[in-house]
Design an enzyme around this catalytic site. Structure first.
Site, short mmCIF file in Angstrom:
data_model
loop_
_atom_site.label_atom_id
_atom_site.label_comp_id
_atom_site.label_asym_id
_atom_site.label_seq_id
_atom_site.Cartn_x
_atom_site.Cartn_y
_atom_site.Cartn_z
N ILE A 45 49.33 -26.51 3.37
CA ILE A 45 49.29 -25.66 2.25
C ILE A 45 47.69 -25.07 2.36
O ILE A 45 47.76 -23.79 2.20
CB ILE A 45 49.67 -26.28 1.01
CG1 ILE A 45 49.57 -25.30 -0.14
CG2 ILE A 45 48.49 -27.23 0.64
CD1 ILE A 45 50.80 -24.22 -0.09
N ASP A 51 47.63 -23.70 16.01
CA ASP A 51 46.94 -24.93 15.98
C ASP A 51 45.65 -24.93 16.44
O ASP A 51 45.07 -23.93 16.68
CB ASP A 51 47.81 -25.41 17.41
CG ASP A 51 49.08 -26.33 17.29
OD1 ASP A 51 48.74 -27.44 16.79
OD2 ASP A 51 50.32 -25.78 17.37
P1 ITT Z 1 50.33 -27.82 10.99
O1 ITT Z 1 51.80 -28.44 9.99
O2 ITT Z 1 50.36 -26.40 11.01
O3 ITT Z 1 50.61 -28.37 12.15
P2 ITT Z 1 48.25 -29.38 10.76
O4 ITT Z 1 47.31 -29.93 9.50
O5 ITT Z 1 48.76 -30.72 11.51
O6 ITT Z 1 49.29 -28.39 10.28
P3 ITT Z 1 46.68 -28.68 12.93
O7 ITT Z 1 47.42 -29.48 13.77
O8 ITT Z 1 46.44 -27.30 13.48
O9 ITT Z 1 47.08 -28.55 11.37
O10 ITT Z 1 45.13 -29.12 12.90
C1 ITT Z 1 45.00 -30.54 13.29
C2 ITT Z 1 43.82 -31.30 12.27
O11 ITT Z 1 42.68 -30.53 12.93
C3 ITT Z 1 44.01 -31.03 11.00
O12 ITT Z 1 44.77 -32.08 10.58
C4 ITT Z 1 42.66 -30.92 10.53
O13 ITT Z 1 42.15 -32.34 10.16
C5 ITT Z 1 41.63 -30.51 11.60
N1 ITT Z 1 41.30 -28.91 11.40
C6 ITT Z 1 42.11 -27.85 11.76
N2 ITT Z 1 41.74 -26.73 11.31
C7 ITT Z 1 41.06 -27.15 10.25
C8 ITT Z 1 39.86 -26.52 9.40
O14 ITT Z 1 39.92 -25.17 9.39
N3 ITT Z 1 39.26 -27.17 8.48
C9 ITT Z 1 39.13 -28.50 8.85
N4 ITT Z 1 39.83 -29.12 9.70
C10 ITT Z 1 40.75 -28.78 10.39
#
Ligand code: ITT
Length: 216
Positions: free
Chosen positions: A31, A86
């Site tokens: 979210i 991602d």
């Molecule tokens: P999706 O359902 O979109 O895959 P996700 O939370 O799994 O959501 P990602 O795979 O893109 O998202 O991100 C992997 C991890 O990287 C995420 O769980 C965070 O711990 C970290 N991360 C990614 N973007 C971040 C951000 O903007 N700030 C802090 N941590 C971030």
């Protein structure tokens, strides 16, 4: 006879979809990610709808490949024009870890685990990378990327945002971590907003300048 949603969308996308370039579906379960995206894309007049769906994950150490695969999978399941994003945190002293394994790393050792790995490590350079994959039933996947350089803080600071935000200090900021910023402040600097802006420019220009025959 009532036509299934998916077919209606497909026809509109081929023909005169009045929402072309103005509405996009973001497939994510996060979210916070959706909220960041919604606010950036609104600046371009693009409305964002959250599709809270899981997508097939491919085992890969390449964010681009993961995003591309997830986008294709999401379009196949829904028949909608979709973006997936991602992202990962790449820490220089850890040779890029956790990178594409950021999600798993966050769920297991978490941000304190990263701080522990960097105990007594002088070089705290790191970057976040975001890859957005766009696809629709009639279009191949397109990728848009964004990077923000920074350093890993010495301790957890702030509680805004998500994931590794409270341990990441962007170089172009004022010394605060992303966890100490509100969503608009983070959006002025973040990897995600950079990738989103690249996507938005393309998405808008494509609908504004495509020839009338493809827009009727
Ligand atoms: P999706 O359902 O979109 O895959 P996700 O939370 O799994 O959501 P990602 O795979 O893109 O998202 O991100 C992997 C991890 O990287 C995420 O769980 C965070 O711990 C970290 N991360 C990614 N973007 C971040 C951000 O903007 N700030 C802090 N941590 C971030």
């Amino acid at each position: 006879m009532r036509m299934p949603e998916r077919i209606v969308m497909n026809r509109r996308a081929r023909g005169g979809n009045p929402l072309r370039g103005r509405l996009i579906f973001l497939a994510t379960r996060n979210i916070h990610k959706f909220n960041e995206a919604r606010r950036v894309l609104a600046e371009y007049g693009i409305a964002t709808a959250m599709l809270r769906m899981g997508t097939l994950e491919v085992q890969s150490d390449d964010l681009e490949e993961v995003a591309r695969f997830r986008a294709l999978n999401a379009v196949e399941k829904t028949g909608l024009p979709i973006i997936v994003e991602d992202a990962g945190l790449f820490v220089k002293a850890l040779k890029g870890f956790p990178g594409p394994y950021s999600s798993y790393t966050y769920r297991t050792i978490g941000k304190n685990g990263i701080l522990k790995l960097l105990e007594d490590v002088e070089n705290r350079e790191a970057y976040f990378k975001s890859v957005i994959a766009y696809s629709s039933p009639e279009e191949p996947v397109r990728l848009f990327k964004g990077i923000v350089e920074g350093v890993i803080s010495l301790k957890v600071r702030g509680s805004s945002g998500f994931g590794f935000d409270p341990i990441f200090i962007p170089l172009e900021g004022d010394g605060r971590t992303f966890g100490e910023m509100d969503v608009d402040e983070k959006n002025r600097l973040s990897h995600r907003s950079k990738a989103l802006r690249r996507f938005a420019e393309w998405y808008k220009s494509r609908s504004e300048f495509s020839p009338p025959s493809s827009q009727q």
